[in-house]
Design an enzyme around this catalytic site. Structure first.
Site, PDB file in Angstrom:
ATOM      1  N   CYS A   1      -0.786   0.050   1.541  1.00  0.00           N
ATOM      2  CA  CYS A   1      -0.331  -0.597   0.307  1.00  0.00           C
ATOM      3  C   CYS A   1      -0.242  -2.111   0.401  1.00  0.00           C
ATOM      4  O   CYS A   1       0.146  -2.760  -0.567  1.00  0.00           O
ATOM      5  CB  CYS A   1       0.988   0.017  -0.124  1.00  0.00           C
ATOM      6  SG  CYS A   1       0.804   1.818  -0.294  1.00  0.00           S
TER       7      CYS A   1
ATOM      8  N   HIS B   1       3.021   2.648  -8.652  1.00  0.00           N
ATOM      9  CA  HIS B   1       2.616   2.014  -7.397  1.00  0.00           C
ATOM     10  C   HIS B   1       1.104   2.184  -7.263  1.00  0.00           C
ATOM     11  O   HIS B   1       0.620   3.284  -7.036  1.00  0.00           O
ATOM     12  CB  HIS B   1       3.356   2.669  -6.228  1.00  0.00           C
ATOM     13  CG  HIS B   1       3.092   2.018  -4.910  1.00  0.00           C
ATOM     14  ND1 HIS B   1       2.280   0.910  -4.772  1.00  0.00           N
ATOM     15  CD2 HIS B   1       3.548   2.297  -3.661  1.00  0.00           C
ATOM     16  CE1 HIS B   1       2.243   0.558  -3.501  1.00  0.00           C
ATOM     17  NE2 HIS B   1       3.005   1.379  -2.800  1.00  0.00           N
TER      18      HIS B   1
ATOM     19  N   HIS C   1       8.097  -5.584  -3.589  1.00  0.00           N
ATOM     20  CA  HIS C   1       7.257  -4.394  -3.439  1.00  0.00           C
ATOM     21  C   HIS C   1       7.912  -3.275  -4.250  1.00  0.00           C
ATOM     22  O   HIS C   1       7.247  -2.606  -5.022  1.00  0.00           O
ATOM     23  CB  HIS C   1       7.096  -4.031  -1.970  1.00  0.00           C
ATOM     24  CG  HIS C   1       6.089  -2.962  -1.731  1.00  0.00           C
ATOM     25  ND1 HIS C   1       4.798  -3.047  -2.203  1.00  0.00           N
ATOM     26  CD2 HIS C   1       6.174  -1.770  -1.090  1.00  0.00           C
ATOM     27  CE1 HIS C   1       4.139  -1.948  -1.859  1.00  0.00           C
ATOM     28  NE2 HIS C   1       4.951  -1.157  -1.185  1.00  0.00           N
TER      29      HIS C   1
END
Lengths: 398, 263
Positions: free
Chosen positions: A164, A326, A292
């Site tokens: 990620c 996400h 994040h």
């Protein structure tokens, strides 16, 4: 000495909020989420997802047909927005096609094509169907290869795949290649698309929420997976450049656990400090942090400690995962672009879906949007394997 | 700012188990025999983690450790670049197979091992290394891409960098769509600064000259073409021979990475 800044000469994003930057800006401003109950293929999961509408009916054809898979369809859709192709064509005239590097981040590339092929294995021999093209779909390089072919670029090209943090680290890699003289400009980007691997994988790890994700909420219980494509054209900044600038970046490893963040956020703090050091900026000069903020209980707690350690409780922060979900390897470019929109339009997005901030967390997380001029903002991206990347952007305000 | 010193090499492939063996073959002191490769053990991992990791992780860590020990550098502070065309196909095969079963029982361990930076994560954990690490792919040109990323990192930050390149043959049925003839892993401990402790100095320049350097031994040439990490073999041969030479490594659609090698 601060690093030589890079200017964002053009950029584009496509995600669950729509195609192109205007769709994202409008949705951010109006607090409209792109999340929906999971309706991807035949996945039988009670989670929410950030799906890009219409990809199913838009195959790649002609010379690009070998690349056809959901991930490259998403890349194509992204590349077609906001005049990005025209901006790259103009850059090609300036620099030459072999002097523009391509750096695309992805975590799963076109693995969906392999998922489909495995379902069509020959029952007797176990062989994959004739039409399956591993190289141009599933292989990690496919996302970059497609992008450079589409844009007709012939410079250095690589896929960055660090879960990620992939497309955040693409900026650092591009910066280094330009410093080294391997290229004079760079297309950086990120593309990750919905697939059963990530949907069932995060479900198996019990990290996917059955509701719209709620970063920093006292009752947060996991993430929603989204898909996105985003691209930016980077060139060395001019004196008094008014475009968004990459001022610094930081990269670190947790060295703690493969799928759990360091509980004190040590690696995350190191990445943020490095970004500040490269930019020669102090923490109090940062106006906003795009977290994040995946909304899993432990990730948000770890990032909170890291932000508190570096910035204290006063720097405005938010997670925009409640809008897009996400987007994994595309999260870095997606959220970098949200920061650029903020710098250009004086917008600090809030934290959508979150109702009550966890009293155990102390970072300056804002629930509501704020309209105010922004000069410097940080974006965090962290991933499995303990990979961390922080990007620091700024804009010279006249 | 266009040179790198190679301070250590790690190597593992059939018939090339460890740099001393590989070096002997590459300088012609011993004939190449593609015998079975010893199983990489990744001795630096704690026993419980060694059990859970895959052949891919063990292979990458084995060569990384060999190069690090040879160069006598501190793995806890050295940033890493890992280059692999396809990553851990064994894990990806298991996940895609699980997705064809009722209820799609994807193993959580397989899933978090499926990311391309899994070997990097284990390396960082084993060495308590908080430094930056980048995992990349450029299909058949992954080695050249990794060397360029490592060089750019070493020059920009003026630090030593550990480069690791590896690929393993995928299991059936993926093996029919991606042929990798044998496992191959190589690690180079690189230093941007002049140093006495060097096996070779590399000067990097990208240009359009073709073709890529080849190997005389047809079996080694088959290996070079049959595994993206083995594209490093002409460079390794030049390092082993310790004489001034020029090596061309295929680096993408257009052009080769030219390496001028000096002892």
């Amino acid at each position: 000495m601060a690093i030589k800044p890079l200017a964002v000469a053009a950029y584009t994003v496509t995600n669950a909020l729509g195609r192109g930057v205007a769709a994202s800006l409008t949705a951010l401003r109006h607090g409209e989420s792109g999340l929906r109950p999971c309706d991807f293929e035949d996945a039988a999961l009670s989670t929410w997802i950030g799906r890009v509408a219409g990809l199913e009916g838009e195959p790649l054809a002609g010379e690009f047909a070998p690349f056809d898979c959901r991930n490259n369809r998403l890349a194509r859709l992204g590349l077609e927005q906001d005049g990005f192709g025209a901006a790259v064509r103009a850059a090609r005239e300036r620099h030459g096609a072999d002097r523009i590097g391509v750096f695309v981040g992805t975590s799963t590339s076109g693995i969906g094509a392999t998922e489909h092929a495995y379902r069509q294995r020959d029952p007797a021999t176990g062989r994959l169907p004739a039409g399956f093209d591993y190289r141009h779909t599933h292989n990690l390089f496919s996302a970059t290869d497609f992008t450079r072919c589409w844009l007709e670029l012939r410079g250095e090209a690589l896929t960055i795949s660090t879960a990620c943090s992939s497309s955040a680290k693409a900026f650092a890699s591009a910066y280094r290649h330009m410093r080294a003289g391997f290229c004079d400009a760079a297309v950086v980007g990120g593309v990750d698309s919905l697939c059963l691997t990530t949907l069932y994988g995060f479900n198996a790890l019990e990290l996917a929420s059955s509701q719209p994700c709620r970063p920093w909420d006292a009752e947060r219980d996991g993430l929603n997976i989204g898909e996105a494509a985003g691209f930016a054209l980077l060139e060395w900044a001019e004196p008094d450049d008014a475009r968004p600038l990459l001022l610094g970046y930081g990269e670190s490893s947790d060295a703690y656990h493969m799928s759990a963040a360091h509980p004190e956020g040590a690696g995350a703090a190191l990445a943020m400090r490095q970004a500040l050091t490269r930019a020669e900026l102090r923490p109090e000069q940062v106006d906003y942090i795009n977290l994040h903020g995946t909304a899993t209980p432990s990730n948000d707690a770890a990032e909170d400690r890291a932000v508190l350690r570096v910035f204290g409780p006063d720097t405005p922060c938010s997670s925009t995962k409640g809008w897009t979900g996400h987007t994994l390897g595309a999260a870095g470019i997606t959220e970098a672009a949200f920061v650029w929109l903020g710098l250009e339009h004086g917008l600090i997005p809030g934290t959508l879906n979150t109702r009550r901030i966890d009293p155990n967390l102390g970072a300056g997380v804002m629930l509501d949007n704020r309209e105010q001029p922004l000069r410097v903002a940080l974006s965090n991206s962290f991933g499995f394997g303990g990979t961390n990347c922080s990007l620091l952007f700024g804009r010279r305000v006249a | 700012m266009n040179t790198l010193r190679v301070e250590g090499v790690g190597l593992m492939a059939p018939g090339l188990a460890g740099w001393p063996n590989g070096r002997a073959v590459l300088i012609g002191a011993r004939p190449y025999a593609a015998e079975a490769m010893p199983t990489a053990i990744a001795a630096l991992l704690p026993a419980n983690e060694r059990r859970r990791t895959t052949a891919t992780v063990k292979l990458a860590l084995q060569v990384a450790q060999e190069a690090t020990l040879q160069a006598d550098i501190d793995p806890s502070t050295t940033p890493t670049v890992l280059a692999s065309s396809g990553g851990d196909s064994e894990v990806l095969d298991k996940i895609c197979a699980a997705l064809t079963l009722p209820d799609r029982p994807v193993s959580p361990t397989h899933f978090h091992h499926s990311v391309h930076n899994t070997p990097a994560g284990y390396w960082a954990i084993a060495n308590r290394c908080a430094a930056a690490s980048l995992s990349l792919s450029a299909y058949d040109d992954s080695f050249a891409a990794g060397l360029m990323e490592a060089a750019a990192l070493a020059w920009t930050d003026r630090v030593r960098v550990l480069l690791v390149a590896y690929d393993l043959p995928p299991p059936f049925p993926l093996s029919e769509r991606r042929e990798i003839v044998a496992p191959f892993a190589v690690a180079l401990a690189l230093n941007p600064a002049p140093t006495e402790r060097r096996l070779a100095t590399l000067r990097l320049a990208r240009n359009a000259e073709r073709p890529a350097s080849r190997l005389d031994d047809p079996r080694l040439e088959t290996l070079r073409l049959g595994n993206p990490a083995a594209r490093s073999l002409p460079l390794l041969r030049a390092i082993a021979r310790s004489t001034a030479s020029r090596v061309m490594v295929s680096a993408g659609e257009r052009g080769c990475l030219t390496l001028e090698i000096e002892p």
